[in-house]
Design a protein around this motif. Structure first.
Motif, short mmCIF file in Angstrom:
data_model
loop_
_atom_site.label_atom_id
_atom_site.label_comp_id
_atom_site.label_asym_id
_atom_site.label_seq_id
_atom_site.Cartn_x
_atom_site.Cartn_y
_atom_site.Cartn_z
N GLU A 190 -19.84 14.42 -5.58
CA GLU A 190 -20.07 13.19 -4.80
C GLU A 190 -21.56 12.95 -4.61
O GLU A 190 -22.04 11.81 -4.73
N ASN A 233 -22.96 11.69 -7.92
CA ASN A 233 -22.59 10.30 -8.19
C ASN A 233 -23.33 9.33 -7.28
O ASN A 233 -23.76 8.26 -7.70
N HIS A 287 -16.36 19.32 -5.12
CA HIS A 287 -16.16 17.91 -4.83
C HIS A 287 -17.41 17.33 -4.15
O HIS A 287 -17.87 16.23 -4.50
N LYS A 342 -2.76 13.39 -6.38
CA LYS A 342 -3.71 14.03 -7.30
C LYS A 342 -4.16 15.36 -6.71
O LYS A 342 -4.43 15.44 -5.51
N LEU A 392 0.83 -1.21 0.00
CA LEU A 392 0.00 0.00 0.00
C LEU A 392 0.87 1.26 0.00
O LEU A 392 0.63 2.20 -0.76
N ILE A 393 1.89 1.24 0.85
CA ILE A 393 2.77 2.41 0.95
C ILE A 393 3.54 2.61 -0.36
O ILE A 393 3.63 3.72 -0.89
N ALA A 443 2.68 1.58 -3.35
CA ALA A 443 1.77 2.03 -4.41
C ALA A 443 1.44 3.50 -4.25
O ALA A 443 1.32 4.25 -5.23
N GLY A 444 1.27 3.91 -3.02
CA GLY A 444 1.00 5.32 -2.77
C GLY A 444 2.15 6.20 -3.20
O GLY A 444 1.96 7.29 -3.77
N CYS A 445 3.38 5.72 -2.94
CA CYS A 445 4.56 6.49 -3.33
C CYS A 445 4.70 6.54 -4.84
O CYS A 445 5.22 7.51 -5.39
N GLY A 500 2.51 6.78 -7.26
CA GLY A 500 1.71 7.76 -7.99
C GLY A 500 1.92 9.15 -7.45
O GLY A 500 2.10 9.33 -6.25
#
Lengths: 281, 319
Positions: A33, A36, A29, A21, A11-12, A14-16, A18
């Motif tokens: 939401e 949607n 927002h 955003k 998880l860490i 994968a976070g690093c 990208g």
């Protein structure tokens, strides 16, 4: 424990991997939401909550002066009310809207108005609105299939089954390869109804069964029950023996989905055949 | 010689320093131990009380015991007796014995919806006599949410039955509104026929006058019958309407009572459900925007509903 550690590490990583955003403005927002969430609830058939979420989104868009967002959610809200059978409320909402400069939403508004008028039985008003919509929709406008289907409904209401059949078949042709399964099911149901009204019961039955197949795949209870009613009517006309079974299926689906109107129609139809329907409500 | 004398003096000073340091360290350790013991209540005077219950659910050793929300002691032992019951012993600070009357009751409560359970000693009404040490107190469990829900359900079932009866009466094809309306419609149709007949007859003056008079007489006679029938049916209709109104009033009274009771008994957390849901939505929304979850969750885009020109499948349902 080991799997947990590996998952955490993944998880860490994968976070690093990208880049962060950029977050949009919080009010925008929140509006997106709500919109949607409303759309998800509409798709699930939870129309009451969908209406609240679309209404919330519409107000949020209005508060940030986002005209396209407000118009879009007004249309969502009107569609939700139409799905609930609150046709007059939907019409009031659409009539209260300021005229839209964008051609797409303006045409959508006209189609929804026509839909509401047809549901209310005001066929002449619906015809007028559909004529205006036809003027705005060119040969290849995205709403052409829906427009044809509404014209078919209006023609059927005006006892012109041949016109209804022509419009429904034109709609089906436009819908080919578009992936619009809901409207394709509507087109087949309309073809079945138009053929039945024109006296071609034998040709109507396969069309109604096709509509039923599509609506079953889409899991839409109200339409499934409506299809079974139509199949029952057609079978009664051609003298098929399993007419009662079709009405019984309509009754079962309607009872399970709490559709009292359709359940009442199916019960009456069964009573007309001399078969007692089991009303479990 | 003088060099050795100097060395001995230095060594003696060093030993003295070490001894002082060790003594200080031992004293400090004893002080800390004493502080911990005091904090743990080793030197505090306590009194034992007990109660017996059917189940040890939500009761554990060391659990807090409170009076009016203040912690006054803890559960010292939970044991299973030979007869299958559970004996629970509590140690209560002696200072608080004065609140524990002989008819005091121990109640197991939950702190909020998902909070931990605590034991609360509820003093009894008779404040004149205190419970002796080692006394066995009465025990009860506070109603949970499930019990409250069941209570509300039990209260609502009779109302729903009443509503069903009323709607059944209204929908009755013979005695209810449809039958009444049908009879009224019949009467209105008869009047229309009468008027139409009268109009036609008025136009034909002269030779048909005698026939006209005869027809008019018949029509008036029919009108008289219709009015008579209506007169006969009106009292019944009014009676039924009054009955329905009375029953509706009873149902409304009942519903009002239930609503008032529910307002008092339903836990605040249920009343604040909407706010809690909004908070939860806010939390989820915030979490979605937080790294690293934001890397996985895309920003929401405008929603598009699939086109559906017949959402209720009404095409062909012209009945």
């Amino acid at each position: 424990m080991r799997a947990k550690s590996i998952f955490l590490a993944a998880l860490i990583l994968a976070g690093c991997a990208g880049a962060p955003k950029p977050a949009g403005p919080p009010r925008l927002h929140a509006a997106l939401e709500a919109e949607n969430d409303g759309a998800k609830r509409y798709a699930r058939g939870d129309f009451g909550m969908a209406e609240r979420r679309f209404d919330e989104a519409m107000r949020l868009y209005a508060s940030i002066d986002d005209a396209p967002g407000r118009t879009r959610n007004r249309l969502h809200l009107a569609r939700t009310r139409l799905a609930q059978g609150r046709d007059e409320a939907a019409l009031d909402l659409l009539n209260a809207a300021p005229p839209d400069a964008e051609p797409g939403p303006a045409l959508d508004t006209l189609l929804l108005k026509a839909q509401a008028q047809l549901a209310l039985g005001r066929d002449a008003d619906a015809q007028q609105i559909l004529a205006a919509a036809t003027g705005r929709c060119g040969a290849a406008c995205p709403q052409a299939a829906s427009l044809n289907l509404l014209q078919a409904r209006a023609a059927l209401a005006g006892k012109r089954p041949q016109d209804a059949l022509a419009h429904a078949e034109a709609a089906l042709k436009l819908l080919r390869d578009t992936g619009e399964a809901v409207e394709t099911g509507n087109a087949w149901r309309m073809i079945a109804a138009a053929r039945f009204a024109a006296g071609d019961a034998a040709g109507a039955l396969p069309a109604a069964e096709t509509a039923l197949d599509i609506d079953r795949r889409l899991a839409l209870p109200e339409k499934i029950a409506g299809d079974w009613l139509l199949i029952g009517d057609i079978r009664r006309k051609v003298g098929a023996g399993d007419t009662a079974a079709a009405y019984q299926r309509a009754l079962e689906v309607a009872n399970a989905a709490h559709l009292s109107g359709i359940a009442g129609i199916a019960t009456q139809a069964l009573a007309g055949l001399g078969t007692a329907g089991s009303t479990s409500r | 010689m003088s060099l050795l004398t100097q060395y001995d003096a230095d060594a003696e000073a060093l030993r003295r320093g070490i001894r002082r340091f060790l003594l200080f360290a031992v004293l400090a350790m004893l002080a800390v131990a004493a502080a911990i013991a005091i904090r743990q209540g080793v030197f505090r005077q306590t009194t034992g009380y007990s109660f017996v219950t059917n189940s040890a659910q939500d009761i554990v050793k060391g659990q807090a015991v409170r009076i009016a929300g203040f912690r006054v002691g803890s559960v010292s032992e939970v044991s299973l007796k030979d007869d299958g019951h559970v004996a629970v012993n509590m140690e209560i600070d002696a200072d608080y014995m004065r609140f524990i009357t002989h008819d005091a009751r121990v109640e197991l409560r939950k702190e909020g919806l998902v909070g931990s359970a605590t034991l609360e000693i509820m003093p009894g009404a008779d404040q004149s006599r205190l419970a002796p040490a080692q006394a066995r107190l009465a025990f009860s469990r506070a109603d949970g949410l499930a019990a409250l829900a069941n209570q509300v359900r039990d209260e609502f079932i009779p109302i729903l039955k009443d509503i069903k009866t009323i709607t059944g009466t209204l929908a009755d094809a013979e005695k209810g509104l449809p039958g009444t309306l049908a009879r009224v419609r019949e009467s209105a149709d008869a009047l229309n026929v009468l008027l139409a007949t009268s109009n036609r007859q008025v136009e034909g003056i002269g030779g048909t006058a005698i026939r006209l008079m005869g027809n008019t007489e018949k029509s008036i006679s029919y009108l008289g019958q219709t009015l008579e029938t209506t007169n006969q049916r009106l009292p019944g209709m009014l009676d039924r309407t009054q009955q329905i109104l009375d029953r509706t009033q009873q149902v409304l009274d009942h519903a009002e009572k239930i609503a008032a009771e529910a307002e008092a008994s339903v836990p605040p957390i249920l009343r604040d459900g909407s706010a809690a849901a909004a908070d939860a939505r806010e939390i989820v929304s915030g979490a979605k925007q937080t790294w690293p979850i934001s890397s996985f969750v895309g920003a929401p885009a405008p929603a598009m509903l699939k086109p559906d020109s017949d959402p209720r499948g009404e095409a062909g349902r012209a009945r």
